[in-house]
Design an enzyme around this catalytic site. Structure first.
Site, PDB file in Angstrom:
ATOM      1  N   ASP A   1      -9.423 -76.583  73.370  1.00 56.00           N
ATOM      2  CA  ASP A   1     -10.249 -77.779  73.603  1.00 56.00           C
ATOM      3  C   ASP A   1     -10.010 -78.833  72.520  1.00 56.00           C
ATOM      4  O   ASP A   1     -10.080 -80.031  72.772  1.00 56.00           O
ATOM      5  CB  ASP A   1     -11.736 -77.403  73.640  1.00 56.00           C
ATOM      6  CG  ASP A   1     -12.007 -76.268  74.602  1.00 56.00           C
ATOM      7  OD1 ASP A   1     -12.381 -76.538  75.747  1.00 56.00           O
ATOM      8  OD2 ASP A   1     -11.822 -75.100  74.199  1.00 56.00           O
TER       9      ASP A   1
ATOM     10  N   GLU B   1     -12.309 -87.472  78.209  1.00 56.11           N
ATOM     11  CA  GLU B   1     -11.673 -87.054  79.448  1.00 56.11           C
ATOM     12  C   GLU B   1     -12.684 -87.088  80.589  1.00 56.11           C
ATOM     13  O   GLU B   1     -13.829 -86.650  80.426  1.00 56.11           O
ATOM     14  CB  GLU B   1     -11.103 -85.639  79.307  1.00 56.11           C
ATOM     15  CG  GLU B   1     -10.267 -85.224  80.498  1.00 56.11           C
ATOM     16  CD  GLU B   1      -9.565 -83.911  80.269  1.00 56.11           C
ATOM     17  OE1 GLU B   1      -8.369 -83.930  79.968  1.00 56.11           O
ATOM     18  OE2 GLU B   1     -10.235 -82.867  80.388  1.00 56.11           O
TER      19      GLU B   1
ATOM     20  N   ASP C   1     -12.969 -83.808  74.405  1.00 59.12           N
ATOM     21  CA  ASP C   1     -12.785 -82.977  75.585  1.00 59.12           C
ATOM     22  C   ASP C   1     -14.154 -82.385  75.875  1.00 59.12           C
ATOM     23  O   ASP C   1     -14.592 -81.444  75.209  1.00 59.12           O
ATOM     24  CB  ASP C   1     -11.757 -81.879  75.323  1.00 59.12           C
ATOM     25  CG  ASP C   1     -11.534 -81.003  76.541  1.00 59.12           C
ATOM     26  OD1 ASP C   1     -11.719 -81.477  77.681  1.00 59.12           O
ATOM     27  OD2 ASP C   1     -11.175 -79.816  76.358  1.00 59.12           O
TER      28      ASP C   1
END
Length: 165
Positions: free
Chosen positions: A140, A67, A7
């Site tokens: 996260d 991501e 992330d």
């Protein structure tokens, strides 16, 4: 297959590693790279790069799932995250680790079954799916595990051709 989920962030980069063994995903490790506030951007990017190299060398992932960026209202923050993401992708490339990218909607759909799930739903499902004793912290890290889970479910499946086009 060992998958490193990322992330991307600037202050915090969440990371999570899962091992896909057939239809089962086993959590290997997770955590976060944190960079200190009020530090020069080049120093923070260097730390992210160094820590990513350490992760790649320690855990030897077969693939990395990252991501894709979602720009909200703060374009300045988005640019810093994009720079951090570039450092992360560079580290993967230099280690020969293939990278797959997923949108937040794709990750939520894979993990929760609903592309507009909220953060709490994602954290709850990641904790359940990976049979973790407690929800991963910070958020996260949970997101990184969700990204790794998403890739574990999509990699090798015929549906994967619709991702990363």
């Amino acid at each position: 297959m060992r998958i490193l989920g990322i992330d991307p962030g600037f202050a915090i980069v969440g990371w999570g590693i899962v091992e896909r063994q057939g239809a089962v995903c086993i959590p290997v490790a997770c955590g976060a790279i944190r960079t200190p506030a009020h530090t020069k951007i080049e120093t923070r990017l260097a730390q992210i790069y160094t820590d990513m190299n350490t992760l790649l060398e320690k855990y030897l992932p077969d693939e990395m799932a990252v991501e894709e960026l979602f720009f909200n209202t703060n374009i300045t923050t988005g640019i810093a995250v994009a720079e951090a993401r570039g450092v992360i992708l560079t580290a993967a490339a230099l280690h020969g680790v293939p990278v797959r990218e997923y949108t937040p909607l794709q990750v939520k759909q894979a993990v929760v079954g609903y592309g507009k799930a909220d953060k709490h739903q994602v954290i709850t499902m990641v904790t359940s799916l990976l049979r973790l004793p407690a929800p991963p912290k910070p958020d996260d890290t949970a997101d990184a595990l969700a990204i790794a889970w998403c890739h574990a479910q999509c990699a090798g499946s015929r549906i994967s051709r619709f991702f990363n086009q």
